[in-house]
Design a protein around this motif. Structure first.
Motif, PDB file in Angstrom:
ATOM      1  N   GLY A  37       0.799  -1.220   0.000  1.00 15.83           N
ATOM      2  CA  GLY A  37       0.000   0.000   0.000  1.00 15.83           C
ATOM      3  C   GLY A  37       0.831   1.268   0.000  1.00 15.83           C
ATOM      4  O   GLY A  37       0.311   2.352  -0.241  1.00 15.83           O
ATOM      5  N   GLU A  38       2.119   1.134   0.261  1.00 12.67           N
ATOM      6  CA  GLU A  38       3.004   2.306   0.325  1.00 12.67           C
ATOM      7  C   GLU A  38       4.112   2.243  -0.719  1.00 12.67           C
ATOM      8  O   GLU A  38       5.077   2.996  -0.639  1.00 12.67           O
ATOM      9  CB  GLU A  38       3.603   2.399   1.735  1.00 12.67           C
ATOM     10  N   PHE A  39       3.975   1.353  -1.707  1.00 18.51           N
ATOM     11  CA  PHE A  39       5.004   1.178  -2.723  1.00 18.51           C
ATOM     12  C   PHE A  39       4.457   1.647  -4.063  1.00 18.51           C
ATOM     13  O   PHE A  39       3.391   1.211  -4.495  1.00 18.51           O
ATOM     14  CB  PHE A  39       5.415  -0.300  -2.812  1.00 18.51           C
ATOM     15  N   ALA A  40       5.193   2.538  -4.723  1.00 17.96           N
ATOM     16  CA  ALA A  40       4.756   3.067  -6.012  1.00 17.96           C
ATOM     17  C   ALA A  40       5.138   2.107  -7.136  1.00 17.96           C
ATOM     18  O   ALA A  40       6.273   1.623  -7.192  1.00 17.96           O
ATOM     19  CB  ALA A  40       5.383   4.432  -6.262  1.00 17.96           C
ATOM     20  N   VAL A  41       4.204   1.857  -8.024  1.00 17.70           N
ATOM     21  CA  VAL A  41       4.450   0.995  -9.172  1.00 17.70           C
ATOM     22  C   VAL A  41       5.644   1.499  -9.982  1.00 17.70           C
ATOM     23  O   VAL A  41       6.424   0.709 -10.507  1.00 17.70           O
ATOM     24  CB  VAL A  41       3.173   0.889 -10.045  1.00 17.70           C
ATOM     25  N   GLY A  65      -4.529  -3.656   2.167  1.00 17.53           N
ATOM     26  CA  GLY A  65      -3.154  -3.196   1.972  1.00 17.53           C
ATOM     27  C   GLY A  65      -2.622  -3.391   0.567  1.00 17.53           C
ATOM     28  O   GLY A  65      -1.642  -2.763   0.176  1.00 17.53           O
ATOM     29  N   ALA A  66      -3.241  -4.262  -0.229  1.00 17.31           N
ATOM     30  CA  ALA A  66      -2.762  -4.525  -1.587  1.00 17.31           C
ATOM     31  C   ALA A  66      -3.544  -3.758  -2.651  1.00 17.31           C
ATOM     32  O   ALA A  66      -3.096  -3.645  -3.790  1.00 17.31           O
ATOM     33  CB  ALA A  66      -2.839  -6.019  -1.886  1.00 17.31           C
ATOM     34  N   GLU A  67      -4.701  -3.245  -2.294  1.00 20.08           N
ATOM     35  CA  GLU A  67      -5.564  -2.597  -3.284  1.00 20.08           C
ATOM     36  C   GLU A  67      -4.924  -1.402  -3.986  1.00 20.08           C
ATOM     37  O   GLU A  67      -5.015  -1.299  -5.215  1.00 20.08           O
ATOM     38  CB  GLU A  67      -6.892  -2.197  -2.647  1.00 20.08           C
ATOM     39  N   PRO A  68      -4.257  -0.479  -3.269  1.00 20.51           N
ATOM     40  CA  PRO A  68      -3.664   0.667  -3.975  1.00 20.51           C
ATOM     41  C   PRO A  68      -2.632   0.247  -5.023  1.00 20.51           C
ATOM     42  O   PRO A  68      -2.592   0.801  -6.123  1.00 20.51           O
ATOM     43  CB  PRO A  68      -3.004   1.491  -2.861  1.00 20.51           C
ATOM     44  N   PHE A  69      -1.810  -0.744  -4.703  1.00 19.80           N
ATOM     45  CA  PHE A  69      -0.791  -1.219  -5.638  1.00 19.80           C
ATOM     46  C   PHE A  69      -1.448  -1.837  -6.872  1.00 19.80           C
ATOM     47  O   PHE A  69      -1.059  -1.569  -8.009  1.00 19.80           O
ATOM     48  CB  PHE A  69       0.122  -2.228  -4.941  1.00 19.80           C
ATOM     49  N   ASP A  74      -3.001  -1.173 -12.740  1.00 24.93           N
ATOM     50  CA  ASP A  74      -3.976  -1.010 -13.816  1.00 24.93           C
ATOM     51  C   ASP A  74      -3.922   0.384 -14.432  1.00 24.93           C
ATOM     52  O   ASP A  74      -3.977   0.536 -15.649  1.00 24.93           O
ATOM     53  CB  ASP A  74      -5.389  -1.290 -13.309  1.00 24.93           C
ATOM     54  N   GLU A  75      -3.800   1.404 -13.589  1.00 21.51           N
ATOM     55  CA  GLU A  75      -3.822   2.794 -14.072  1.00 21.51           C
ATOM     56  C   GLU A  75      -2.546   3.177 -14.810  1.00 21.51           C
ATOM     57  O   GLU A  75      -2.592   3.779 -15.877  1.00 21.51           O
ATOM     58  CB  GLU A  75      -4.049   3.750 -12.892  1.00 21.51           C
TER      59      GLU A  75
END
Length: 153
Positions: A37-41, A65-69, A74-75
């Motif tokens: 959740g705190e790691f940028a793609v 915790g995995a949803e933002p990543f 996808d984005e």
């Protein structure tokens, strides 16, 4: 070679598993652990080896915790054709068809962007007497050999 360990968790078990994996891989590699959740793609580097530790939540969904990543994958839709990764999933067989679906979702998103999954896709069963960190330690010993960069073989 650097190893990036990303964990996605709801209750904290994946962080403990990530620590156990890191302890094993630190013998020959340079592991770093991050909350998914705190790691940028954008920080995914094909020169690194990626280890994903992900639980399953609800009815086969990703943990919070995995949803933002996953959404950022996808984005941003990065080209990950040279990235190699392995997955350690956590779940419970009492949930039948959705058992360990969280790790599978992340693996599908990564391979969909061109990354290559290597080694055994580990699936811990919370209904078993085996502790997640114990299984993770054994699994990490098994994948340590596949972490060698392709150009070093």
């Amino acid at each position: 070679m650097s190893v990036v360990i990303l964990y996605g968790t709801e209750t904290g078990n994946c962080e403990l598993v990530a620590d156990a994996i890191s302890d094993v891989l630190a013998v020959d590699h340079d592991p770093s652990i991050y909350d998914m959740g705190e790691f940028a793609v954008e920080d995914l580097d094909p020169a690194d080896f990626l280890v994903v530790v992900c639980s399953t939540y609800g009815e086969g969904e990703l943990p919070t915790g995995a949803e933002p990543f996953a959404e950022e994958l996808d984005e941003v839709a990065p080209d990950l054709t040279r990235l190699r990764f392995a997955v350690f999933g956590l779940g419970d067989t009492v949930y039948g068809e959705t058992f360990n679906r969280g790790g599978e979702i992340i693996a599908e998103k990564l391979t969909g962007r061109g990354a290559v999954q290597v080694g055994e896709h580990a699936r811990h069963d919370n209904s078993s007497p085996v502790k997640p960190a114990t299984q993770a330690t054994e699994w990490a010993e098994g994948i340590a050999g596949v972490i060698v960069p392709v150009n070093a073989r």
